[in-house]
Scaffold this motif. Structure first.
Motif, mmCIF file in Angstrom:
data_model
loop_
_atom_site.group_PDB
_atom_site.id
_atom_site.type_symbol
_atom_site.label_atom_id
_atom_site.label_comp_id
_atom_site.label_asym_id
_atom_site.label_seq_id
_atom_site.Cartn_x
_atom_site.Cartn_y
_atom_site.Cartn_z
ATOM 1 N N LEU C 176 0.826 -1.209 0.000
ATOM 2 C CA LEU C 176 0.000 0.000 0.000
ATOM 3 C C LEU C 176 0.859 1.258 0.000
ATOM 4 O O LEU C 176 0.545 2.240 -0.643
ATOM 5 C CB LEU C 176 -0.905 0.011 1.233
ATOM 6 C CG LEU C 176 -2.053 -1.000 1.222
ATOM 7 C CD1 LEU C 176 -2.794 -0.932 2.544
ATOM 8 C CD2 LEU C 176 -3.013 -0.698 0.088
ATOM 9 N N GLN C 189 0.471 7.136 4.833
ATOM 10 C CA GLN C 189 -0.785 7.079 5.572
ATOM 11 C C GLN C 189 -1.410 8.460 5.667
ATOM 12 O O GLN C 189 -2.638 8.606 5.654
ATOM 13 C CB GLN C 189 -0.543 6.519 6.972
ATOM 14 C CG GLN C 189 -0.197 5.033 6.949
ATOM 15 C CD GLN C 189 0.009 4.472 8.338
ATOM 16 O OE1 GLN C 189 -0.920 4.365 9.112
ATOM 17 N NE2 GLN C 189 1.252 4.129 8.647
ATOM 18 N N TYR C 194 -6.190 7.955 6.096
ATOM 19 C CA TYR C 194 -6.525 7.143 7.272
ATOM 20 C C TYR C 194 -5.415 6.135 7.510
ATOM 21 O O TYR C 194 -4.611 5.856 6.647
ATOM 22 C CB TYR C 194 -7.863 6.436 7.123
ATOM 23 C CG TYR C 194 -8.108 5.858 5.750
ATOM 24 C CD1 TYR C 194 -8.997 6.484 4.880
ATOM 25 C CD2 TYR C 194 -7.478 4.694 5.327
ATOM 26 C CE1 TYR C 194 -9.220 5.978 3.628
ATOM 27 C CE2 TYR C 194 -7.692 4.187 4.078
ATOM 28 C CZ TYR C 194 -8.568 4.837 3.227
ATOM 29 O OH TYR C 194 -8.788 4.345 1.991
ATOM 30 N N TYR C 196 -3.406 2.699 8.252
ATOM 31 C CA TYR C 196 -3.450 1.451 7.504
ATOM 32 C C TYR C 196 -4.201 0.344 8.223
ATOM 33 O O TYR C 196 -4.559 -0.654 7.615
ATOM 34 C CB TYR C 196 -2.043 0.969 7.158
ATOM 35 C CG TYR C 196 -1.486 1.649 5.949
ATOM 36 C CD1 TYR C 196 -0.132 1.847 5.809
ATOM 37 C CD2 TYR C 196 -2.332 2.111 4.941
ATOM 38 C CE1 TYR C 196 0.381 2.481 4.709
ATOM 39 C CE2 TYR C 196 -1.832 2.758 3.845
ATOM 40 C CZ TYR C 196 -0.474 2.943 3.726
ATOM 41 O OH TYR C 196 0.031 3.573 2.632
ATOM 42 N N GLN C 199 -7.277 -0.467 6.558
ATOM 43 C CA GLN C 199 -7.207 -1.174 5.273
ATOM 44 C C GLN C 199 -6.639 -2.571 5.429
ATOM 45 O O GLN C 199 -6.789 -3.400 4.555
ATOM 46 C CB GLN C 199 -6.307 -0.396 4.311
ATOM 47 C CG GLN C 199 -7.004 0.807 3.726
ATOM 48 C CD GLN C 199 -6.150 1.449 2.657
ATOM 49 O OE1 GLN C 199 -4.956 1.575 2.812
ATOM 50 N NE2 GLN C 199 -6.778 1.859 1.580
ATOM 51 N N GLN C 200 -5.951 -2.825 6.512
ATOM 52 C CA GLN C 200 -5.278 -4.105 6.696
ATOM 53 C C GLN C 200 -5.541 -4.642 8.097
ATOM 54 O O GLN C 200 -4.598 -4.912 8.846
ATOM 55 C CB GLN C 200 -3.758 -3.918 6.547
ATOM 56 C CG GLN C 200 -3.296 -3.564 5.170
ATOM 57 C CD GLN C 200 -3.018 -4.836 4.400
ATOM 58 O OE1 GLN C 200 -2.188 -5.635 4.772
ATOM 59 N NE2 GLN C 200 -3.750 -4.998 3.330
ATOM 60 N N THR C 340 -4.444 -8.626 -0.788
ATOM 61 C CA THR C 340 -4.045 -7.215 -0.885
ATOM 62 C C THR C 340 -3.478 -6.901 -2.256
ATOM 63 O O THR C 340 -3.783 -5.866 -2.857
ATOM 64 C CB THR C 340 -2.988 -6.898 0.187
ATOM 65 O OG1 THR C 340 -3.468 -7.337 1.435
ATOM 66 C CG2 THR C 340 -2.708 -5.414 0.247
#
Lengths: 355, 239, 349
Positions: C176, C189, C194, C196, C199-200, C340
């Motif tokens: 990312l 970030q 936002y 990580y 997202q993860q 991902t």
């Protein structure tokens, strides 16, 4: 695993034969705490002997007292008056709760859950306060006498017991939230130390270890002594006979004991505390065997009397002694780290094993 | 009660229905009425001046034993409601196996095994306390052996006898034949003497062992092998 | 002159500050552990030394330093002395790349609140942490006793196993952010708007579990706390050398927390970084708190979680521990990487 070890609950030596990580055989070496309790009985009168018995299973001293007093009463042919019997039952059940609390604390801390140990001791403290208020001692209590009890219940006894009883089931639920559904706990205890009901009976295992294997047998129901027949309670039974089942059985037993105490404390009858008997205890010639359901199993007393003031032979049948024999069968095939769990689940007290 | 019965029936190996709470002070004779008398009844207040006496006990089980092992059977009696059988020691393992496997009252649980020393009669009395889960009964089986005789081990009948017999050997010196591992269990391996015998004074100690293992002189007055001096200076409770 | 200040003096001051601060935090972390444990267990913890026990770490440090120096007779003295040092140094060196804050102006001079910005920052962290394992093995071996050796080997095997899953769990973040540099990860970030972790999430949980196992903390503390056979690799250590091992463990905890914060929780960013308003509420007030304090607050939360877990759960048996690491965490980590990768490819074109 040498005698000085934090997890063996006393001075116990277990010689393990290992194949890599797996245990093939286990031999227990006991006797480090042998004090000659049975020999002492021959030099003391019946009444003098009762305090010595507290030192056997020092965690649950009240049960030892109860069993012996009842055995001698059986031999003499006297029955303790109802008031004394009710007090005896209340104290014995509180004693059972405190013994199981200590078991849970030490078992959990062996497996790594340190906090449960402290929570259990917090509750145990309440019970020991009640014991101390009643007879002056916390651990080796010498509560009962042959023929009844000596001490009258103190003022505020019923209130103190009621307060404890009211708050206790929530505490048991608290322990359950920490352990019962915890996948680490389940991983450490499920399938560990399995013993079938048949093997357990053959090996002589009694108490919660037997009930964990599916055999529903409790001396309080099978051969009611004291006034247990007046109370309503259930006997928890496990399914498979592994450590997790025994854990659940003991937790449930704590709840059932609470139930008994809640019933008993409401209806303590008035009356005398000691039965009418002579001051000098001289039972008739003969022998008697009486066993009770101690927190650890079947605690039996075999007393041979020759008509004098001292017993000719007093034999104590210790539940932990016979339960420990099962260790060999339960440990086979497990890893070393499980030995600690299995010793913990058998709930042994070396004082009782070695006498 | 009904709920418990139902629960009972769903589990394996149930004991019989628990007996009713023993009523106070009702002399219960041990003679049989079918079914067998409720065991463990509270003893009666002694009506005779000497206290309760042994009453002969006969039941289907006793008859079966007499039938199969006639010459081994000595007597069966009941004292304060507890049933006892006395047999000779020669075929003890067979008798125990029969007691465990018979159909009348199968005693599948050995509660305790111990010994009593009667020096005046020069013998040991070995006591087996048996319990039957299905019939909820206790029974005591006694045999007598002379000193230095051997008796057969009942380990093959109930595994729990293993350590119980080791303890009897340790404390009394009774030797068991066919025992898997007859060694001292409570006392150290090289202790000399068997403490629970009546000729082992309560203050006796294996002074040699103490000297060897602990490196001190124990200072006990009496030690194994030495005749006891008649002039004692301790007080017994019977004084 | 500028060179000297920029490249010698300022880094030196930074190193000093970081070292002192982290040492202080490590010392007080020992106190925090005891206090948190006590409060969970319905008791008070150290209360005597100083008000509310606040001077306890000083007392502990003094005690450990003044203790008798015992070296087992058959032990290899040099390696015995070297092992705790080998464990401690990597734990502190790793802090060189962790960004504690953005570039700020001090006395008119732009000063970056990190010691250095390696463009292979993550790789540096992972490889240096692996060196710490060597110290454990050496410590166990140099003690010349069966049980520490067994404990050391178990410990090392556990740490190595969980490192694999750890590495995989970080990969999602790397994809990312597009960079191995920790400073750039935090900047990424900020650009994304936002942290990580949103997202993860799976990768974060994996990272934290693996970090627990890496630092030999509960519920994975079997090699050091299981006292039935093996008392751990630091059995034979006492006094000052033991304190070094001890400090290394807590420093490792701090490093793992800092990494978790940097990679997943936005480093020194405030909540909703780069976002002016949220549901119509202007978020400028959050800027009042300096970024360093945001970083510190997040690290404190993680440290507390470390302590919380230790006193709540029982511990795993060794074979269950290895099973969890290899049969569960590694496949999940790999699956996370694949998912991902696909999503990045699809969504970012």
């Amino acid at each position: 695993m040498g005698p000085q070890h934090p997890s063996t609950h006393g001075v116990l030596q277990v010689k393990l034969k290992l194949d890599g990580e797996r245990v093939i055989d286990a031999r227990c070496v006991i006797g480090y705490l042998h004090r000659g309790v049975e020999k002492l009985a021959e030099a003391q009168t019946y009444a003098q002997y009762v305090p010595t018995l507290d030192r056997m299973d020092y965690i649950a001293a009240v049960s030892n007292c109860l069993g012996y007093c009842e055995a001698v009463e059986k031999l003499l042919g006297v029955t303790a008056p109802p008031r004394a019997q009710y007090i005896r039952v209340i104290m014995t059940e509180l004693n059972r709760i405190s013994s199981h609390l200590l078991w849970l604390g030490t078992h959990a801390i062996d497996l790594g859950a340190v906090t449960v140990f402290l929570y259990c001791f917090r509750e145990r403290e309440e019970i020991l306060k009640i014991f101390e208020n009643y007879c002056g001692a916390r651990l080796t209590t010498h509560m009962f006498r042959i023929g009844g009890t000596q001490y009258e219940i103190y003022e505020g006894f019923q209130d103190q017991v009621r307060t404890f009883i009211k708050g206790f089931p929530q505490k048991v639920d608290e322990y359950e939230t920490l352990l019962t559904e915890n996948r680490i706990w389940i991983g450490r205890t499920r399938g560990v130390g399995v013993i079938s009901g048949k093997d357990a009976i053959d090996l002589g295992v009694t108490g919660p270890s037997l009930r964990g294997s599916g055999v529903q047998w409790d001396l309080r129901k099978a051969k009611p002594y004291a006034v247990y027949a007046d109370f309503e309670f259930d006997i928890p039974v496990g399914g498979v006979g592994d450590t997790y089942d025994r854990y659940m059985v003991r937790l449930e037993e704590m709840r059932q004991s609470t139930r008994i105490v809640a019933q008993a404390v409401e209806k303590i009858p008035a009356g005398p505390l000691m039965a009418k008997m002579s001051k000098i205890i001289k039972p008739p010639v003969g022998d008697v065997y009486h066993s009770i359901e101690a927190p650890k199993g079947e605690l039996g007393y075999y007393i041979v009397s020759d008509g004098s003031t001292q017993a000719y032979r007093t034999r104590v049948r210790p539940p932990s002694f016979v339960n420990l024999q099962a260790l060999r069968k339960m440990v086979a095939g497990h890893m070393v780290a499980d030995v600690v769990a299995i010793i913990g689940t058998l709930d042994i007290v070396l004082g009782e094993i070695d006498r | 009660m009904a709920e418990e019965e139902q629960k009972d029936k769903q589990q394996t190996e149930k004991p019989a229905e628990p007996p009713k709470p023993p009523q106070a002070a009702e002399p219960k004779a041990a003679t049989p009425k079918p079914p067998p008398p409720p065991p463990g009844a509270k003893p009666a207040a002694p009506s005779k001046p000497k206290g309760p006496a042994q009453e002969p006990w006969s039941s289907p089980l006793v008859d079966a034993i007499k039938e199969r092992f006639g010459d081994q059977f000595v007597k069966a009696y009941s004292f304060i409601g507890q049933n006892q059988i006395e047999v000779k020691k020669d075929r003890i393992v067979e008798i125990m196996a029969f007691l465990r496997d018979n159909d009348i009252v199968p005693f599948n649980y050995l509660a305790d095994e111990t010994a009593v020393h009667w020096p005046k009669e020069e013998q040991f009395e070995i006591v087996y306390i048996l319990y039957s889960f299905t019939k909820n009964e206790h029974v005591r089986v006694k045999t007598r052996i002379k000193e230095w005789e051997e008796i057969e081990s009942v380990v093959q009948v109930w595994t729990t006898a293993d350590w119980l017999e080791r303890e009897v050997y340790d404390m009394f010196g009774v030797r068991y034949a066919n025992h898997p591992d007859l060694t001292r269990i409570l006392l150290p391996e090289d202790w000399v003497g068997h403490p629970l015998r009546k000729d082992y004074d309560i203050r006796l100690q294996d002074v040699e062992w103490v000297r060897k293992h602990l490196g001190i002189d124990s200072g006990q007055k009496y030690y194994v092998g030495e005749a006891r001096d008649e002039t004692t200076d301790y007080i017994t409770p019977s004084d | 002159m500028e060179f000297a200040i920029d490249y010698v003096l300022i880094p030196f001051i930074k190193i000093l500050v970081v070292f002192l601060v982290v040492s202080g935090v490590v010392a007080y972390l020992t106190l925090a552990e005891r206090k948190v444990a006590a409060f969970i267990q319905v008791r008070l913890g150290p209360m005597r030394v100083g008000p509310y026990g606040l001077l306890q770490p000083i007392a502990d440090g003094l005690k450990l330093m003044l203790k008798e120096d015992i070296v087992p007779s058959q032990a290899d003295k040099w390696i015995f002395t070297l092992a705790p040092i080998i464990t401690l140094i990597p734990a502190f060196i790793v802090l060189a790349v962790i960004p504690f804050g953005p570039t700020i102006n001090i006395l008119g001079r732009p000063v970056s609140l990190y010691i250095t910005d390696l463009n292979i920052g993550v790789l540096y962290v992972l490889s240096i942490s692996s060196v710490g394992i060597l110290g454990i093995i050496l410590g166990g071996w140099a003690s010349n006793s069966k049980y520490p050796l067994l404990g050391a080997l178990r410990s090392a095997a556990q740490m190595v196993s969980y490192e694999v899953a750890l590495g995989f769990s970080i990969m999602g973040v790397l994809m990312l952010a597009g960079s191995l540099s920790l400073v750039k990860i935090v900047e990424a970030q900020k650009d994304a708007g936002y942290w990580y972790v949103f997202q993860q999430p799976v990768a974060f949980l994996l990272f934290f579990v693996c970090a627990l196992a890496e630092t030999n903390r509960a519920p994975f503390d079997l090699p050091e706390a299981e006292s039935e056979l093996v008392a751990g690799f630091h059995t034979e250590y006492s006094g000052f050398r033991f304190s070094l091992f001890f400090l290394a463990e807590y420093a490792g905890m701090i490093v793992a927390s800092c990494m978790a914060v940097t990679l997943f929780w936005g480093g020194w960013l405030r909540p909703f970084p780069n976002v002016e308003t949220f549901l119509g509420i202007p978020l400028h007030f959050l800027d009042l708190i300096p970024p360093v304090l945001w970083f510190a607050a997040k690290v404190v939360v993680f440290l507390y979680t470390y302590l919380w877990f230790r006193w709540t759960w029982p511990r795993y048996r060794y074979d269950q521990l290895m099973k969890v690491g290899w049969q569960w965490l590694l496949p999940i980590a790999m699956a996370n990487v694949i998912v991902t990768a696909i999503l990045v490819l699809v969504l970012k074109g």
